[in-house]
Write a protein that holds these residues in place. Structure first.
Motif, PDB file in Angstrom:
ATOM      1  N   PHE A 188      47.783 -45.312  91.840  1.00  0.00           N
ATOM      2  CA  PHE A 188      48.557 -46.273  91.406  1.00  0.00           C
ATOM      3  C   PHE A 188      49.739 -45.756  90.466  1.00  0.00           C
ATOM      4  O   PHE A 188      49.885 -45.156  89.941  1.00  0.00           O
ATOM      5  N   PHE A 189      50.673 -46.933  90.720  1.00  0.00           N
ATOM      6  CA  PHE A 189      51.876 -46.926  89.800  1.00  0.00           C
ATOM      7  C   PHE A 189      51.390 -47.213  88.447  1.00  0.00           C
ATOM      8  O   PHE A 189      50.341 -48.212  88.477  1.00  0.00           O
ATOM      9  N   ALA A 190      52.237 -47.302  87.600  1.00  0.00           N
ATOM     10  CA  ALA A 190      52.202 -48.177  86.191  1.00  0.00           C
ATOM     11  C   ALA A 190      53.618 -48.621  85.877  1.00  0.00           C
ATOM     12  O   ALA A 190      54.441 -48.088  86.154  1.00  0.00           O
ATOM     13  N   LEU A 191      53.356 -49.980  85.390  1.00  0.00           N
ATOM     14  CA  LEU A 191      54.537 -50.676  85.046  1.00  0.00           C
ATOM     15  C   LEU A 191      54.899 -50.022  83.600  1.00  0.00           C
ATOM     16  O   LEU A 191      53.896 -49.648  82.801  1.00  0.00           O
ATOM     17  N   PRO A 192      56.168 -49.661  83.316  1.00  0.00           N
ATOM     18  CA  PRO A 192      56.502 -48.711  81.904  1.00  0.00           C
ATOM     19  C   PRO A 192      56.388 -49.656  80.845  1.00  0.00           C
ATOM     20  O   PRO A 192      56.481 -50.818  80.656  1.00  0.00           O
ATOM     21  N   GLN A 193      55.730 -49.050  79.748  1.00  0.00           N
ATOM     22  CA  GLN A 193      55.562 -49.397  78.518  1.00  0.00           C
ATOM     23  C   GLN A 193      56.879 -49.404  77.947  1.00  0.00           C
ATOM     24  O   GLN A 193      57.369 -50.138  76.869  1.00  0.00           O
ATOM     25  N   SER A 194      57.864 -48.380  78.149  1.00  0.00           N
ATOM     26  CA  SER A 194      59.103 -48.203  77.967  1.00  0.00           C
ATOM     27  C   SER A 194      59.707 -47.099  78.633  1.00  0.00           C
ATOM     28  O   SER A 194      58.937 -46.274  79.412  1.00  0.00           O
ATOM     29  N   PRO A 195      61.075 -46.952  78.730  1.00  0.00           N
ATOM     30  CA  PRO A 195      61.554 -46.113  79.547  1.00  0.00           C
ATOM     31  C   PRO A 195      61.687 -44.585  78.734  1.00  0.00           C
ATOM     32  O   PRO A 195      62.630 -43.765  79.173  1.00  0.00           O
ATOM     33  N   GLN A 196      60.932 -44.577  77.903  1.00  0.00           N
ATOM     34  CA  GLN A 196      60.905 -43.249  77.109  1.00  0.00           C
ATOM     35  C   GLN A 196      61.311 -41.819  77.603  1.00  0.00           C
ATOM     36  O   GLN A 196      62.179 -41.253  77.444  1.00  0.00           O
ATOM     37  N   LEU A 197      60.405 -41.514  78.640  1.00  0.00           N
ATOM     38  CA  LEU A 197      60.662 -40.246  79.424  1.00  0.00           C
ATOM     39  C   LEU A 197      61.889 -40.290  80.034  1.00  0.00           C
ATOM     40  O   LEU A 197      62.659 -39.043  80.136  1.00  0.00           O
ATOM     41  N   PHE A 198      62.147 -41.115  80.934  1.00  0.00           N
ATOM     42  CA  PHE A 198      63.190 -41.075  81.593  1.00  0.00           C
ATOM     43  C   PHE A 198      64.750 -41.244  80.878  1.00  0.00           C
ATOM     44  O   PHE A 198      65.551 -40.326  81.240  1.00  0.00           O
ATOM     45  N   LYS A 199      64.691 -41.724  79.881  1.00  0.00           N
ATOM     46  CA  LYS A 199      65.756 -41.827  78.976  1.00  0.00           C
ATOM     47  C   LYS A 199      66.044 -40.231  78.496  1.00  0.00           C
ATOM     48  O   LYS A 199      67.251 -39.867  78.013  1.00  0.00           O
ATOM     49  N   GLN A 200      65.002 -39.788  78.092  1.00  0.00           N
ATOM     50  CA  GLN A 200      64.893 -38.319  77.562  1.00  0.00           C
ATOM     51  C   GLN A 200      65.478 -37.239  78.796  1.00  0.00           C
ATOM     52  O   GLN A 200      66.469 -36.544  78.459  1.00  0.00           O
ATOM     53  N   LEU A 201      64.997 -37.715  79.990  1.00  0.00           N
ATOM     54  CA  LEU A 201      65.619 -36.913  81.074  1.00  0.00           C
ATOM     55  C   LEU A 201      67.081 -36.991  81.440  1.00  0.00           C
ATOM     56  O   LEU A 201      67.714 -36.273  81.820  1.00  0.00           O
ATOM     57  N   LEU A 202      67.651 -38.397  81.079  1.00  0.00           N
ATOM     58  CA  LEU A 202      68.908 -38.583  81.382  1.00  0.00           C
ATOM     59  C   LEU A 202      69.774 -37.514  80.098  1.00  0.00           C
ATOM     60  O   LEU A 202      71.017 -37.352  80.541  1.00  0.00           O
ATOM     61  N   MET A 203      69.116 -37.424  79.076  1.00  0.00           N
ATOM     62  CA  MET A 203      69.754 -36.669  78.060  1.00  0.00           C
ATOM     63  C   MET A 203      69.872 -35.148  78.650  1.00  0.00           C
ATOM     64  O   MET A 203      70.997 -34.505  78.541  1.00  0.00           O
ATOM     65  N   MET A 204      68.717 -34.973  79.314  1.00  0.00           N
ATOM     66  CA  MET A 204      68.948 -33.434  79.959  1.00  0.00           C
ATOM     67  C   MET A 204      69.861 -33.435  80.999  1.00  0.00           C
ATOM     68  O   MET A 204      70.380 -32.446  81.557  1.00  0.00           O
TER      69      MET A 204
END
Length: 589
Positions: A188-204
């Motif tokens: 299963f996929f999940a619809l995001p509760q927030s983009p939390q981890l992806f936006k942290q990865l964008l900082m990295m």
């Protein structure tokens, strides 16, 4: 098909020809001359159809409310004494030369000017509800807010970057909406509760200033200010501490309010530690427009014989507090009973009170059943500490700290509105210094107060591990008029600290690797210090529009049961669709 919007036809267009399109808001026949109020998203203009123009007049005779019309005519000044100062177009009218019925409309299920129409009917026919000028203005306000925020962020170097909608289930404090995969049976996929981890990865990845207006999803119980799908302004930045982030975001919000509402918010916003907010207001999102405050009385009650007060006062997790209501002695017993019932909905077992008739008279000047249970010296200290004056009313809360805070905090807001104590229009606030963790008595474990990626105020993992209950986080919330409109934190940017926090939260190394392996790996390859926050756009626009529910600032919201009355979603699907997804439903009783 048109040259102007209806609401844009003003005196600047006198004696000019215009072509207008819109809906017949109202038709009036005045002894041979027909008037049609033509409406579109920009407003209303009066159209005059004279019998001297027979084709247009014949069409106008057939017009009914909500017919779609196209009008060609000349702008002229209204006759003296017929102006409408309440309309931007109220000084002029359009003398029609042509009137075309573009489309007819059947009688509506409700009148657009009927403010008593039930919300169920409004949501069922939302496309009609959205024709109402009030709803159109709210959505226009929403568009102006989002447009201003985008521009203000981009002026400060932020990049608009999209993140995935189909992602992996992660613990964010609410249930995920799951999406079955056809190509990966059983997954299963999940619809995001927030983009939390992806936006942290964008900082990295080196995109040090990111933002996104993003749809998020949470399968949780709903309230007036919550929806299963909602929109947030998501922001992340690198190489700024919490002071730098909050200063930057405060400036953006202040500028947006000035541009959109012509409102000057305070500069700077006041800041309040979480513990102070809870102690003084019973809430981590206090409405500072209301001057009422809680007064701590636990120490005074610890030695009294009255167990209703003594037991919670001597309990490490208990609290006894008072709420002073200036001039509240005028409240009747019936009104007090209503407030007693109200706090009961927040867990309180009752609502003790004292009416202060005469401070100087001591015990004799106090009116309440509980007075006889309290010593003279305790009563005197209560009056002194609360600052009680003649005519005041003191409400008391005595229970677990959570119940007292919830009950008296909610009562404070209720009384503030009921008694007309709200002062000022806007009261922004930063709440800071949140606890890092909270203890879950039921599961006997620590939970993250914000989320597990929030950084503690110390860089030493051993210090956090040694005393998690006293550890403060680098989190911050922006509060406006008693509503949290934005929240965020500086994030953990070192792998050892993240591993230790996972461990404290009961997430072992194997589970952490399975759920967050991509994040833990990324932390090893030069992760910068970073932090951010997210603004709840629906709630922010709700406050700016002065309405009580976020459903009134969303185009197509769901009901309290997360249903769409317009499309009748959610709905069953076919056996073929289920078979393609390798899903079999259990029989429902």
């Amino acid at each position: 098909m048109r040259s102007h919007y209806c609401g844009q036809v003003t005196e600047t267009l006198l004696d000019q020809d215009v072509t207008l399109c819109g809906w017949a808001h109202r038709r009036r026949d005045h002894g041979g001359v027909i008037f049609v109020d033509l409406r579109d998203r920009e407003g209303l203009v009066q159209v005059v159809i004279d019998p001297d123009v027979p084709d247009a007049f014949a069409s106008a005779e057939r017009v009914r409310n909500e017919y779609v019309l196209r009008v060609i005519g000349r702008v002229r000044r209204r006759p003296e004494g017929t102006e409408n100062p309440n309309l931007p177009t109220g000084a002029i009218e359009v003398l029609a030369r042509e009137l075309e019925i573009v489309n007819r409309a059947e009688p509506l299920p409700f009148q657009l000017d009927d403010d008593d129409t039930s919300e169920e009917v409004r949501l069922r026919y939302r496309y009609l509800d959205l024709r109402r000028p009030a709803m159109q203005e709210r959505l226009r306000l929403r568009a102006r807010v989002i447009g201003a925020l985008r521009r203000l962020l981009e002026e400060r170097g932020f990049l608009d970057i999209e993140t995935p909608m189909l992602t992996k289930a992660t613990p964010e404090g609410a249930r995920d909406y799951l999406v079955p995969s056809r190509t990966h049976p059983g997954s299963f996929f999940a619809l995001p509760q927030s983009p939390q981890l992806f936006k942290q990865l964008l900082m990295m990845a080196g995109f040090d200033r990111y933002y996104q207006v993003v749809r998020c999803f949470r399968d949780e119980d709903l309230r007036a200010d919550r929806q299963p799908e909602f929109t947030q302004l998501d922001i992340e930045t690198s190489f700024l501490d919490e002071q730098g982030i909050t200063d930057l975001m405060e400036d953006v919000i202040r500028r947006m309010f000035a541009e959109v509402l012509a409102v000057e918010l305070p500069n700077p916003f006041p800041r309040m530690p979480y513990e102070t907010a809870i102690q003084r207001y019973g809430s981590d999102k206090p409405d500072l427009r209301i001057p009422l405050e809680l007064t701590e009385l636990s120490d005074l009650m610890a030695g009294v014989e009255f167990k209703v007060f003594a037991n919670p006062a001597n309990d490490p997790n208990g609290r006894v507090a008072a709420l002073r209501v200036p001039d509240g002695g005028k409240l009747t017993r019936r009104e007090i009973d209503v407030y007693t019932e109200f706090v009961g909905r927040h867990g309180a077992k009752g609502l003790a009170y004292i009416k202060v008739n005469d401070v100087a008279a001591g015990r004799e000047g106090l009116q309440a059943p509980i007075v006889k249970f309290l010593p003279d010296e305790v009563l005197a200290k209560i009056l002194t500490r609360t600052g009680a004056e003649n005519g005041d009313l003191l409400f008391f809360g005595a229970d677990s700290a959570k119940v007292v805070n919830d009950a008296l905090g909610a009562l404070r807001i209720r009384l503030g509105h009921d008694l007309g104590l709200v002062k000022g229009e806007w009261a922004p606030l930063w709440v800071v210094n949140f606890p890092m963790f909270e203890w879950d008595e039921h599961d006997q474990r620590w939970n993250a107060l914000h989320h597990p990626f929030t950084a503690p105020r110390t860089d030493d993992p051993a210090e956090v591990q040694a005393n998690p209950g006293r550890c403060l986080s680098r989190a911050y919330d922006m509060v406006l008029n008693g509503s949290e409109i934005g929240g965020g934190s500086v994030r953990i940017h070192r792998q050892e600290m993240q591993n230790m926090v996972f461990e404290l939260l009961g997430i072992d190394a194997e589970e952490a690797r399975a759920k967050f392996g991509f994040l833990l790996d990324a932390l090893k390859f030069g992760c910068p210090p970073h932090g951010g926050l997210a603004f709840g756009l629906d709630r922010l626009v709700m406050l700016m529009a002065g309405v009580a529910s976020i459903r009134d600032v969303m185009a197509f919201p769901k009901t309290q049961s997360a249903a769409c009355l317009l499309t009748q979603a959610p709905a069953p699907v076919t056996e073929t669709q289920l078979r393609d997804l390798n899903i079999r439903l259990r029989r429902t009783p």
